[in-house]
Design a protein around this motif. Structure first.
Motif, mmCIF file in Angstrom:
data_model
loop_
_atom_site.group_PDB
_atom_site.id
_atom_site.type_symbol
_atom_site.label_atom_id
_atom_site.label_comp_id
_atom_site.label_asym_id
_atom_site.label_seq_id
_atom_site.Cartn_x
_atom_site.Cartn_y
_atom_site.Cartn_z
ATOM 1 N N SER A 69 0.803 -1.221 0.000
ATOM 2 C CA SER A 69 0.000 0.000 0.000
ATOM 3 C C SER A 69 0.840 1.277 0.000
ATOM 4 O O SER A 69 0.337 2.345 -0.353
ATOM 5 C CB SER A 69 -0.948 0.008 1.193
ATOM 6 N N ALA A 70 2.091 1.201 0.350
ATOM 7 C CA ALA A 70 2.948 2.389 0.358
ATOM 8 C C ALA A 70 3.311 2.851 -1.054
ATOM 9 O O ALA A 70 3.726 3.995 -1.237
ATOM 10 C CB ALA A 70 4.221 2.113 1.143
ATOM 11 N N ALA A 71 3.142 1.998 -2.051
ATOM 12 C CA ALA A 71 3.564 2.327 -3.417
ATOM 13 C C ALA A 71 2.904 3.597 -3.943
ATOM 14 O O ALA A 71 3.565 4.425 -4.576
ATOM 15 C CB ALA A 71 3.268 1.158 -4.354
ATOM 16 N N LEU A 72 1.620 3.771 -3.707
ATOM 17 C CA LEU A 72 0.931 4.955 -4.226
ATOM 18 C C LEU A 72 1.470 6.229 -3.584
ATOM 19 O O LEU A 72 1.659 7.237 -4.262
ATOM 20 C CB LEU A 72 -0.578 4.843 -4.017
ATOM 21 N N GLY A 73 1.731 6.198 -2.300
ATOM 22 C CA GLY A 73 2.287 7.363 -1.620
ATOM 23 C C GLY A 73 3.685 7.704 -2.105
ATOM 24 O O GLY A 73 4.024 8.878 -2.287
ATOM 25 N N VAL A 74 4.500 6.690 -2.338
ATOM 26 C CA VAL A 74 5.862 6.917 -2.843
ATOM 27 C C VAL A 74 5.801 7.508 -4.248
ATOM 28 O O VAL A 74 6.522 8.454 -4.570
ATOM 29 C CB VAL A 74 6.676 5.603 -2.824
ATOM 30 N N GLN A 75 4.907 6.988 -5.081
ATOM 31 C CA GLN A 75 4.767 7.523 -6.439
ATOM 32 C C GLN A 75 4.305 8.976 -6.397
ATOM 33 O O GLN A 75 4.830 9.822 -7.132
ATOM 34 C CB GLN A 75 3.779 6.682 -7.239
ATOM 35 N N LEU A 76 3.325 9.278 -5.551
ATOM 36 C CA LEU A 76 2.840 10.649 -5.443
ATOM 37 C C LEU A 76 3.964 11.576 -4.975
ATOM 38 O O LEU A 76 4.135 12.675 -5.498
ATOM 39 C CB LEU A 76 1.648 10.742 -4.493
ATOM 40 N N ASP A 77 4.759 11.123 -4.028
ATOM 41 C CA ASP A 77 5.871 11.932 -3.536
ATOM 42 C C ASP A 77 6.852 12.253 -4.664
ATOM 43 O O ASP A 77 7.376 13.361 -4.728
ATOM 44 C CB ASP A 77 6.596 11.212 -2.400
ATOM 45 N N ARG A 78 7.069 11.314 -5.563
ATOM 46 C CA ARG A 78 8.018 11.522 -6.661
ATOM 47 C C ARG A 78 7.545 12.567 -7.665
ATOM 48 O O ARG A 78 8.362 13.179 -8.333
ATOM 49 C CB ARG A 78 8.305 10.206 -7.371
ATOM 50 N N VAL A 79 6.246 12.754 -7.803
ATOM 51 C CA VAL A 79 5.742 13.691 -8.823
ATOM 52 C C VAL A 79 5.117 14.952 -8.243
ATOM 53 O O VAL A 79 4.855 15.906 -8.969
ATOM 54 C CB VAL A 79 4.717 13.003 -9.766
ATOM 55 N N TYR A 80 4.873 14.977 -6.953
ATOM 56 C CA TYR A 80 4.066 16.042 -6.352
ATOM 57 C C TYR A 80 4.589 17.448 -6.646
ATOM 58 O O TYR A 80 3.824 18.338 -7.016
ATOM 59 C CB TYR A 80 3.933 15.842 -4.843
ATOM 60 N N MET A 81 5.861 17.680 -6.487
ATOM 61 C CA MET A 81 6.410 19.023 -6.676
ATOM 62 C C MET A 81 6.281 19.490 -8.127
ATOM 63 O O MET A 81 6.280 20.684 -8.386
ATOM 64 C CB MET A 81 7.867 19.085 -6.215
ATOM 65 N N GLY A 82 6.151 18.567 -9.061
ATOM 66 C CA GLY A 82 6.015 18.924 -10.468
ATOM 67 C C GLY A 82 4.579 19.149 -10.910
ATOM 68 O O GLY A 82 4.333 19.550 -12.054
ATOM 69 N N LEU A 83 3.616 18.903 -10.014
ATOM 70 C CA LEU A 83 2.211 19.108 -10.369
ATOM 71 C C LEU A 83 1.880 20.588 -10.371
ATOM 72 O O LEU A 83 2.348 21.352 -9.533
ATOM 73 C CB LEU A 83 1.299 18.379 -9.388
ATOM 74 N N ARG A 84 1.063 20.971 -11.338
ATOM 75 C CA ARG A 84 0.601 22.359 -11.443
ATOM 76 C C ARG A 84 -0.892 22.396 -11.123
ATOM 77 O O ARG A 84 -1.582 21.386 -11.242
ATOM 78 C CB ARG A 84 0.855 22.869 -12.854
ATOM 79 N N PRO A 85 -1.407 23.555 -10.742
ATOM 80 C CA PRO A 85 -2.852 23.652 -10.491
ATOM 81 C C PRO A 85 -3.649 23.144 -11.697
ATOM 82 O O PRO A 85 -3.336 23.462 -12.836
ATOM 83 C CB PRO A 85 -3.073 25.153 -10.264
ATOM 84 N N GLY A 86 -4.640 22.324 -11.411
ATOM 85 C CA GLY A 86 -5.474 21.741 -12.458
ATOM 86 C C GLY A 86 -5.015 20.380 -12.938
ATOM 87 O O GLY A 86 -5.758 19.679 -13.611
ATOM 88 N N ASP A 87 -3.759 19.982 -12.621
ATOM 89 C CA ASP A 87 -3.289 18.649 -12.993
ATOM 90 C C ASP A 87 -4.095 17.598 -12.238
ATOM 91 O O ASP A 87 -4.343 17.745 -11.043
ATOM 92 C CB ASP A 87 -1.804 18.459 -12.654
#
Length: 94
Positions: A55-73
């Protein structure tokens, strides 16, 4: 299940910046891509390095991309449990 998500949200794969999916093994992930039609370039692949993180996989994946997300993504989360249960969630960055 993923077809229903598209129907309910009105979004195609192109409507999601990233698709975060539970990853058991690389061959399993390849089969997931083949069966669902999820574009490989939208996946955040983590399984080769740390392996199956359950279950940790989704959180790790989100952590890897989070800073690159822009509003509306939009990000689609696909969680699987023992091949018996499945969960989806769509999140839009504010």
């Amino acid at each position: 299940m993923l077809d229903r998500v598209g129907h309910r949200t009105g979004l195609a794969w192109s409507g999601f910046r990233h698709i975060l999916a539970h990853q058991v093994t690389v061959p399993y992930l390849e089969r997931f891509v083949g069966l669902t039609g999820v574009p490989r370039d939208r996946l955040v692949v983590t399984v080769p390095e740390p392996g199956n993180m359950a279950s940790a996989a989704l959180g790790v994946q989100l952590d890897r991309v989070y800073m690159g997300l822009r509003p509306g993504d939009r990000v689609l989360f696909v969680g699987l449990g023992g091949g018996v249960s499945i969960m989806t969630m769509v999140r839009e960055k504010a």
